[in-house]
Design an enzyme around this catalytic site. Sequence first.
Site, PDB file in Angstrom:
ATOM      1  N   ALA A 139     -26.155  -5.713   9.907  1.00 16.28           N
ATOM      2  CA  ALA A 139     -26.497  -4.401  11.397  1.00 16.28           C
ATOM      3  C   ALA A 139     -27.636  -3.781  10.589  1.00 16.28           C
ATOM      4  CB  ALA A 139     -25.431  -4.795  11.830  1.00 16.28           C
ATOM      5  N   ALA A 140     -28.247  -3.251  10.991  1.00 19.93           N
ATOM      6  CA  ALA A 140     -28.847  -1.884  10.965  1.00 19.93           C
ATOM      7  C   ALA A 140     -28.644  -0.371  12.164  1.00 19.93           C
ATOM      8  CB  ALA A 140     -30.763  -2.124  10.660  1.00 19.93           C
ATOM      9  N   ALA A 141     -28.515   0.230  11.266  1.00 21.73           N
ATOM     10  CA  ALA A 141     -28.065   1.346  11.982  1.00 21.73           C
ATOM     11  C   ALA A 141     -28.671   2.922  11.625  1.00 21.73           C
ATOM     12  CB  ALA A 141     -26.439   1.967  12.595  1.00 21.73           C
ATOM     13  N   GLY A 144     -27.247   3.709   8.246  1.00 18.53           N
ATOM     14  CA  GLY A 144     -26.934   2.610   6.969  1.00 18.53           C
ATOM     15  C   GLY A 144     -26.777   1.017   7.369  1.00 18.53           C
ATOM     16  N   VAL A 146     -25.461  -3.089   6.695  1.00 20.76           N
ATOM     17  CA  VAL A 146     -24.557  -3.190   6.603  1.00 20.76           C
ATOM     18  C   VAL A 146     -24.864  -4.603   6.362  1.00 20.76           C
ATOM     19  CG1 VAL A 146     -22.216  -4.388   7.632  1.00 20.76           C
ATOM     20  CG2 VAL A 146     -23.099  -1.922   8.931  1.00 20.76           C
ATOM     21  N   ASP A 295     -16.904   7.668  18.890  1.00 20.80           N
ATOM     22  CA  ASP A 295     -18.149   6.996  18.639  1.00 20.80           C
ATOM     23  C   ASP A 295     -17.313   5.577  19.268  1.00 20.80           C
ATOM     24  OD1 ASP A 295     -20.948   6.243  18.947  1.00 20.80           O
ATOM     25  OD2 ASP A 295     -20.555   5.668  16.994  1.00 20.80           O
TER      26      ASP A 295
HETATM   27  N1  LIG Z   1     -15.749  -4.594   9.222  1.00 17.79           N
HETATM   28  C1  LIG Z   1     -16.497  -4.849   9.445  1.00 17.79           C
HETATM   29  N2  LIG Z   1     -16.976  -6.096  10.376  1.00 17.79           N
HETATM   30  C2  LIG Z   1     -17.288  -6.340  11.018  1.00 17.79           C
HETATM   31  N3  LIG Z   1     -18.899  -6.266  11.506  1.00 17.79           N
HETATM   32  C3  LIG Z   1     -18.793  -4.928  10.878  1.00 17.79           C
HETATM   33  C4  LIG Z   1     -17.846  -4.151  10.117  1.00 17.79           C
HETATM   34  N4  LIG Z   1     -17.911  -2.786   9.606  1.00 17.79           N
HETATM   35  C5  LIG Z   1     -19.676  -3.055  10.394  1.00 17.79           C
HETATM   36  N5  LIG Z   1     -20.039  -4.476  10.922  1.00 17.79           N
HETATM   37  C6  LIG Z   1     -20.976  -4.366  11.496  1.00 17.79           C
HETATM   38  O1  LIG Z   1     -21.810  -3.857  11.032  1.00 17.79           O
HETATM   39  C7  LIG Z   1     -22.819  -2.861  12.303  1.00 17.79           C
HETATM   40  C8  LIG Z   1     -22.673  -1.336  12.283  1.00 17.79           C
HETATM   41  O2  LIG Z   1     -22.132  -0.672  11.451  1.00 17.79           O
HETATM   42  P1  LIG Z   1     -21.325   0.985  11.558  1.00 17.79           P
HETATM   43  O3  LIG Z   1     -21.128   1.247  13.211  1.00 17.79           O
HETATM   44  O4  LIG Z   1     -19.636   0.613  11.118  1.00 17.79           O
HETATM   45  O5  LIG Z   1     -22.905   1.695  11.306  1.00 17.79           O
HETATM   46  P2  LIG Z   1     -23.209   3.214  11.521  1.00 17.79           P
HETATM   47  O6  LIG Z   1     -24.333   3.091  10.619  1.00 17.79           O
HETATM   48  O7  LIG Z   1     -21.836   4.063  11.880  1.00 17.79           O
HETATM   49  O8  LIG Z   1     -23.701   2.946  12.682  1.00 17.79           O
HETATM   50  P3  LIG Z   1     -24.659   3.482  14.160  1.00 17.79           P
HETATM   51  O9  LIG Z   1     -25.412   4.049  14.347  1.00 17.79           O
HETATM   52  O10 LIG Z   1     -23.305   2.818  15.773  1.00 17.79           O
HETATM   53  O11 LIG Z   1     -23.020   5.112  14.092  1.00 17.79           O
HETATM   54  C9  LIG Z   1     -21.443  -2.931  13.161  1.00 17.79           C
HETATM   55  O12 LIG Z   1     -22.178  -2.542  14.455  1.00 17.79           O
HETATM   56  C10 LIG Z   1     -20.950  -4.100  13.053  1.00 17.79           C
HETATM   57  O13 LIG Z   1     -22.029  -4.935  13.623  1.00 17.79           O
END
Ligand SMILES: Nc1ncnc2c1ncn2[C@@H]1O[C@H](COP(=O)(O)OP(=O)(O)OP(=O)(O)O)[C@@H](O)[C@H]1O
Length: 569
Positions: A139-141, A144, A146, A295
Amino acid sequence: MKQHPLEQLRRYDPQAIASYYKFRPWQSLYRIVTLIGAFLGFIFSLKSDQFRNQVEQNRPKRATELRELLTHLGPTYIKVGQALSTRPDLIRKDFLEELTKLQDRLPPFPNQTAFDIIERELGGSISQMYLDISPHPVAAASLGQVYRGRLHSGEEVAIKVQRPNLVPILTLDLYLMRWAARWISPILPLNLGHDLTLIVEEFGIKIFEEIDYINEGKNAEKFAENFRYNPQVRVPQIYWDYCAKKVLTLEWINGYKLTNTEAIQEAGLDADKIIRIGVTTGLQQLLEFGFFHADPHPGNLFALSDPSGIGAQMGYIDFGMMDQLDQTAKETLVDAVVHLINKDYTELAEDFVKLGFLTPDTDIYPIIPALEAVFGDIMGESVRDFNFKTITDKFSEVMYEYPFRVPAKFALIIRSLVTQEGLALSINPDFRIVEIAYPYVAQRLLTGETPSLRRRLLEVLIKDGKFRWDRLENMIAIARSDSGFDLMPTAQLGLQYLLSEEGQYLRHQIVLALTENDRLHTEEVERLWHLIQDDIQPSRLLDAAWGALADFSRERAALLLPSVAAFTQ
Ligand SMILES: Nc1ncnc2c1ncn2[C@@H]1O[C@H](COP(=O)(O)OP(=O)(O)OP(=O)(O)O)[C@@H](O)[C@H]1O
């Protein structure tokens, strides 16, 4: 690689940021030109729609363009868009819905960059740290991306890596926003100008918290601690040996995202149960712990089949954006619910002042009829008709007309409630949030474990000096509609309360109510009895009464003991 000087900052420090960019005007200039170019094009399209009378027809297109524009401008503006998507008081509904999409599917950054960041941050090679790691991000947010991996000790983990160069990008944007806010503020009407600088400030603080993954790990642990006795809530464990400011290694949650409703159904998970867990734990965060996940969009929530046989479990991830409500705010929120149920709109308007939706100098009298129009209608005949989406939609109309502002905390809360309701509706179209929320609030009031909650129960039950049998009846009926609700412990607590010193006022009110207008009001008592008799087998009732009396006399004995001791000395 050389570290950017502002990487040293532990928290948002506008002065330090300003001193850095003051001497680098070319960086600001380049960014300003990019921003102006991007926004001018968009504003031009809006104006031309007005000119050609195509505003309505082109609105969905413009909303999409705005989302794309923000994505193109990078993480700060994506975050601004995400924040705006929580502000029905500032943004039109159709734009809001488009901005909500900023949460998912953002372009990833190269794997090699991510792996370099992991190695630099954790001080070792990837293979030393992890037995394996997915070749590409899962995943790309916005801030960051993952990866999925495994530790040498065998645990499956999620590895969250921060985007490169975030600090220089964010700080430059924050510097310019602050500067622009100071210039624009004086020409804005009312107190909005003053707010603008504060909004940038709040935004800066939050975003700096979010880019500190150590902070996110601690939040996850605090959240897990709050729910430690609730086996229905799953929070990933943090593997601290593999965490740093820009890398977070946490337990992989093997479940179905709540966005994937089909998979949840196919897996045979009890969707209603998941919804119930979501709503109740959401309310617990707000009304009990005060520490809440700000969130909870469906991508951050998982449905899991539960090994211990409770039926289902809900997993939370992404603890970067958490917020804390203090005791007064929690209590005022419960008050607001009570006033809403009681249709006490004057008190409700006062709650809005206490919660910061209205400034203390606001004349609330013109607002009261408007609140009555919005909430009176929505609550309809029965409390069951209540739904958050309609309420916030109608409430945003009132907000435009009266000097409401949504404090950042509540913007997040409102969004989270609406998202959870929308989510639940997508799983079960017949879902009514209040069918879960109201029994929860009713139970909390009925069991009133703290004096302030008990005081609020009295407020619901006694209005204008009169005991309201109908309220008690309604509350018991709704609390009983929750199959998990056992009336007996509540009845016992109620009896204990009635017999206590504190219950004197209620005793008095009940006696007055029973003898009101010089007659004995037995029919109300009869109706109540009909309502509860199925739950109350005589033996259990006797037990409850006995328990209450025993506690009562124990308390009395405890009170008397020191005097007896003094006497015998
Ligand atoms: N512990 C986990 N187990 C399974 N998948 C996870 C886990 N942590 C993150 N992911 C995957 O990675 C994605 C992004 O993680 P996360 O939401 O923590 O990132 P972020 O950068 O904070 O995103 P956002 O833009 O939602 O704030 C999640 O939607 C999920 O698909």
